[in-house]
Design an enzyme around this catalytic site. Structure first.
Site, PDB file in Angstrom:
ATOM      1  N   ARG A 107      -9.437   0.683  26.531  1.00 37.03           N
ATOM      2  CA  ARG A 107      -9.191  -0.691  26.966  1.00 37.03           C
ATOM      3  C   ARG A 107     -10.292  -1.137  27.922  1.00 37.03           C
ATOM      4  O   ARG A 107     -10.687  -0.397  28.812  1.00 37.03           O
ATOM      5  CB  ARG A 107      -7.831  -0.789  27.665  1.00 37.03           C
ATOM      6  CG  ARG A 107      -6.682  -0.922  26.687  1.00 37.03           C
ATOM      7  CD  ARG A 107      -5.375  -1.203  27.398  1.00 37.03           C
ATOM      8  NE  ARG A 107      -4.769   0.005  27.896  1.00 37.03           N
ATOM      9  CZ  ARG A 107      -4.601   0.311  29.181  1.00 37.03           C
ATOM     10  NH1 ARG A 107      -5.000  -0.531  30.117  1.00 37.03           N
ATOM     11  NH2 ARG A 107      -4.034   1.429  29.538  1.00 37.03           N
TER      12      ARG A 107
ATOM     13  N   TYR B  12     -11.036  -1.213  19.218  1.00 36.49           N
ATOM     14  CA  TYR B  12     -10.118  -0.254  19.835  1.00 36.49           C
ATOM     15  C   TYR B  12      -8.715  -0.869  19.975  1.00 36.49           C
ATOM     16  O   TYR B  12      -8.562  -1.988  20.492  1.00 36.49           O
ATOM     17  CB  TYR B  12     -10.643   0.212  21.207  1.00 36.49           C
ATOM     18  CG  TYR B  12      -9.601   1.048  21.917  1.00 36.49           C
ATOM     19  CD1 TYR B  12      -9.278   2.322  21.433  1.00 36.49           C
ATOM     20  CD2 TYR B  12      -8.880   0.549  22.995  1.00 36.49           C
ATOM     21  CE1 TYR B  12      -8.278   3.068  22.039  1.00 36.49           C
ATOM     22  CE2 TYR B  12      -7.885   1.302  23.605  1.00 36.49           C
ATOM     23  CZ  TYR B  12      -7.583   2.555  23.106  1.00 36.49           C
ATOM     24  OH  TYR B  12      -6.584   3.283  23.701  1.00 36.49           O
ATOM     25  N   GLY B  13      -7.711  -0.132  19.562  1.00 33.61           N
ATOM     26  CA  GLY B  13      -6.340  -0.627  19.482  1.00 33.61           C
ATOM     27  C   GLY B  13      -5.832  -1.334  20.733  1.00 33.61           C
ATOM     28  O   GLY B  13      -5.193  -2.376  20.656  1.00 33.61           O
ATOM     29  N   GLY B  14      -6.110  -0.750  21.889  1.00 33.36           N
ATOM     30  CA  GLY B  14      -5.601  -1.329  23.137  1.00 33.36           C
ATOM     31  C   GLY B  14      -6.187  -2.701  23.440  1.00 33.36           C
ATOM     32  O   GLY B  14      -5.639  -3.463  24.245  1.00 33.36           O
TER      33      GLY B  14
ATOM     34  N   CYS C 104      -0.781  10.441  31.174  1.00 33.35           N
ATOM     35  CA  CYS C 104      -0.177  11.243  32.246  1.00 33.35           C
ATOM     36  C   CYS C 104       1.119  11.908  31.798  1.00 33.35           C
ATOM     37  O   CYS C 104       1.930  12.306  32.628  1.00 33.35           O
ATOM     38  CB  CYS C 104       0.105  10.384  33.472  1.00 33.35           C
ATOM     39  SG  CYS C 104      -1.371   9.831  34.307  1.00 33.35           S
TER      40      CYS C 104
HETATM   41  C1  SPV Z   1      -2.334   3.013  27.038  1.00 33.13           C
HETATM   42  O1  SPV Z   1      -3.529   3.186  27.310  1.00 33.13           O
HETATM   43  O2  SPV Z   1      -1.467   2.828  27.906  1.00 33.13           O
HETATM   44  C2  SPV Z   1      -1.894   3.060  25.641  1.00 33.13           C
HETATM   45  C3  SPV Z   1      -2.878   2.904  24.600  1.00 33.13           C
HETATM   46  O3  SPV Z   1      -0.723   3.134  25.380  1.00 33.13           O
HETATM   47  S1  SPV Z   1      -3.504   1.327  24.569  1.00 33.13           S
HETATM   48  O4  SPV Z   1      -3.190   0.763  23.303  1.00 33.13           O
HETATM   49  O5  SPV Z   1      -4.942   1.464  24.759  1.00 33.13           O
HETATM   50  O6  SPV Z   1      -2.933   0.542  25.652  1.00 33.13           O
END
Ligand code: SPV
Ligand code: MN
Length: 626
Positions: A87, A221-223, A273
């Site tokens: 992210r 990227y998914g996030g 975590c």
């Molecule tokens: C996180 O980083 O808290 C996730 C993956 O669950 S993301 O889709 O990148 O937010």
């Protein structure tokens, strides 16, 4: 802009036009027409909830080179660009209308400037491509929790991920009729090079809270791209605040107590975590691992998983520590692996999988060999530390039967945890909901991980593990949490957990499997089966209760010495934490509720009194049972 319907009629085939027109929603039609005019796609594909559309999308992902077929049926691999692996907090901003203020902790940009910028990057971004229009639903269908969403993207990988992660929502749109109450996401990968977004300097995620809409561009990227994940969480937090419910970065787990009893827990941990592994604890059942909504129903707190899939970190998933996920990742079922290593035979590998990795293959850096370095001379690991898997919860043997229940599950306990090497004990119950929200949730700190761009291992403040996603001022968010249980007869108990406590030599004081015992102890507490020991910050377990749980569930001898080392109350560290966190609230959060400062003062007093009486490090055997 010309009339939306006319434009749609001109650009869409009759079949896809009819699909849109079967949903009588002018605001949604306007959104799509505007996106077409802005991005200029060659064609538009409108998905319904049919299997045929889902299959079409997953085939497109392979045909367009965004996913590679792996060795097992249903398994594919996607690569994000080398600099697009997490992210992007710096380029994720709220579009701020004139006169509004979110406080200095939230990243924002003047709306007019931001909209102009992001739309200029989206301009003609889909020329020559197919635009995918997909409908999904956050939360179970046909429920008070449901939020209808429309996602526009030119990435079949993003759409495919959403078909795995979310319930389809074409029928939900039929239900909401012409209502304007839905979320909208417009994403384009932008210019591509070797099938990944090229113009990373122009990566933007801009959130329009007035319009319940998010723009995302020049990223895969998914996030950053999956609208219903963290983009919608930001919209949902504001909506929840206005409507009196909660949208949280939390797993939901069914903890199985004595005699077949199931007690549901929700838990917040910053990324990487232990949130997913807690939601997957052996012998327990999973409702969700990432995002939960909470509502009060008939005087009870109830929760749903917004999703129906997992986008989880794959590092260290192995047959010993995460047997159920490992089983899914090694059996034929629908899985998108991202940013792992693959060999020529299409076999996936990742760090910590419990098998030897090949010395060469293909990963997010292209052709890879052991010892390969990047332009800065840093070693490129076989798989990225934030490499992920995306799969369906219904494919897991430990799915909870209430996963899709429109009423959600009753919540018995809330858990807050972070990466904390020296302060919190492994598990502790707060004395009340308010103390839990303030001393546990609003004090959460964690050492940073690879889930966001930037340096790892830095202790960072992250209240309720939701800081990255807050779209309302922090003080208001805390107050909403405090107020939420008004009218609830038995609010959930609030716990802190810490899986990362170390001794003075830096060694972890607990094994990975121990977290099961902390949660099962919490389960006993929620049901009034055991007492706790009073510390200045809450109630910790008695040795004999843990000894029994360790024996019963992990077949392990739990020693008194281990117990003392893990549950010693560290007075100076707890005081230092309060000082650190209070400073942040004083400096950065102008709307901090007074009760937070009052509670800090009260707990500080308790800590000092205990320290005066027993010294800096207090053995749990020196404290009394309450
Ligand atoms: C996180 O980083 O808290 C996730 C993956 O669950 S993301 O889709 O990148 O937010
Ligand atoms: Mn998350």
């Amino acid at each position: 802009m010309q009339n939306s319907k006319e434009l749609l009629k001109e650009k869409l085939t009759a079949e896809h036009y009819d699909r849109l027109m079967a949903l009588d929603n002018p605001k949604m039609h306007d959104f799509i027409a505007d996106a077409i005019e802005l991005t200029g796609p060659a064609s538009v594909y409108v998905c319904t909830d049919s299997d045929a559309d889902r299959v079409y999308i997953s085939k497109q992902a392979i045909e367009k080179g965004e996913e590679i077929q792996l060795d097992k049926p249903g398994h594919t691999c996607h690569f994000d660009g080398y600099f697009d692996q997490a992210r992007d907090k710096a380029k994720t901003k709220y579009l701020l209308p004139p006169g509004s203020d979110l406080g200095e902790s939230l990243n924002s940009i003047e709306k007019k400037v931001g909209v102009e910028e992001v739309r200029s990057f989206l301009k003609d971004s889909m020329v020559g491509r197919e635009m995918l229009v997909c409908f999904f639903c956050l939360g179970p269908l046909d429920s008070d929790f449901s939020i209808a969403c429309v996602q526009i993207t030119d990435s079949p990988y993003v759409a495919h991920s959403e078909f795995i992660l979310y319930r389809t929502g074409y029928e939900q749109f039929r239900k909401i009729g012409s209502s304007g109450d839905f979320f909208r996401f417009l994403h384009s990968e932008g210019e591509l090079e070797n099938a990944v977004s090229k113009n990373i300097d122009k990566r933007r995620v801009y959130i329009d809270l007035e319009e319940d809409m998010v723009y995302s561009v020049n990223t895969q990227y998914g996030g950053n791209t999956i609208g219903l994940k963290k983009l919608s969480l930001r919209l949902a937090i504001q909506k929840a605040s206005a409507e009196g419910w909660l949208a949280e970065h939390m797993f939901v787990l069914g903890a199985h107590g004595p005699g077949g009893r199931v007690t549901y827990f929700a838990g917040a941990f910053p990324s990487a975590c232990g949130k997913t592994s807690t939601s997957m604890l052996p012998g327990q059942t999973i409702v969700g691992d990432d995002i939960a909504y909470f509502r009060k129903k008939e005087g009870q707190v109830r929760s749903v998983n917004v999703e129906k899939g997992i986008f989880g970190i794959i590092r260290d998933v192995n047959s010993k520590d995460d047997p159920i996920i490992y089983q899914a990742l090694t059996s034929p079922c629908e899985v998108i692996f991202s940013n792992i290593l693959i060999d020529d035979a299409g076999k996936p590998y990742w760090l910590g999988m419990g098998a030897e990795l090949p010395s060469e293959g293909t990963n997010h850096s292209g052709k890879w060999h052991k010892g390969k370095t990047d332009a800065k001379g840093n070693e490129i690991t076989a798989s990225h530390k934030n490499a992920r898997y995306c799969l369906n919860i219904p494919d897991l043997s430990n799915r909870d039967p209430l996963l899709d229940d429109p009423d959600g599950v009753p919540v018995g306990g809330i858990v807050y945890g972070g990466r904390d090497s020296d302060t919190w004990v492994p598990v502790e119950e707060a004395y009340s909901w308010a103390e839990g929200i303030i001393i546990k949730g609003a004090c959460l700190e964690s050492e940073t991980t690879a889930a966001t761009l930037g340096k790892e291992g830095v202790r960072t403040f992250n209240l309720m593990s939701n800081l990255d996603f807050l779209s309302i001022p922090l003080g208001k968010y805390i107050q909403n949490n405090l107020d939420f249980v008004d009218g609830v007869e038995n609010p959930p108990l609030v716990f802190s957990v810490n899986y990362f406590l170390r001794d003075e030599d830096g060694n972890y004081l607990n094994g990975m499997a121990d977290k099961l015992v902390w949660i099962l102890w919490a389960e006993l507490r929620v049901n009034g089966d055991v007492d706790g020991i009073e510390t200045p910050t809450g109630l910790i377990p008695k040795y004999e209760d843990l000894e029994k749980l360790f024996k019963e569930h992990l077949d392990a001898e739990y020693t008194k010495d281990g117990y003392i080392r893990q549950f010693t109350v560290r007075i100076p560290e707890n005081l230092a934490k309060l000082d650190r966190v209070e400073k942040i609230y004083k400096k950065k959060v102008s709307d901090t509720p007074q009760i937070l400062y009052d509670t800090f003062a009260m707990v500080r007093k308790r800590l000092k009194a205990a320290g005066d009486k027993h010294g800096d490090n207090i053995s749990p055997f020196d404290l009394t049972t309450g």
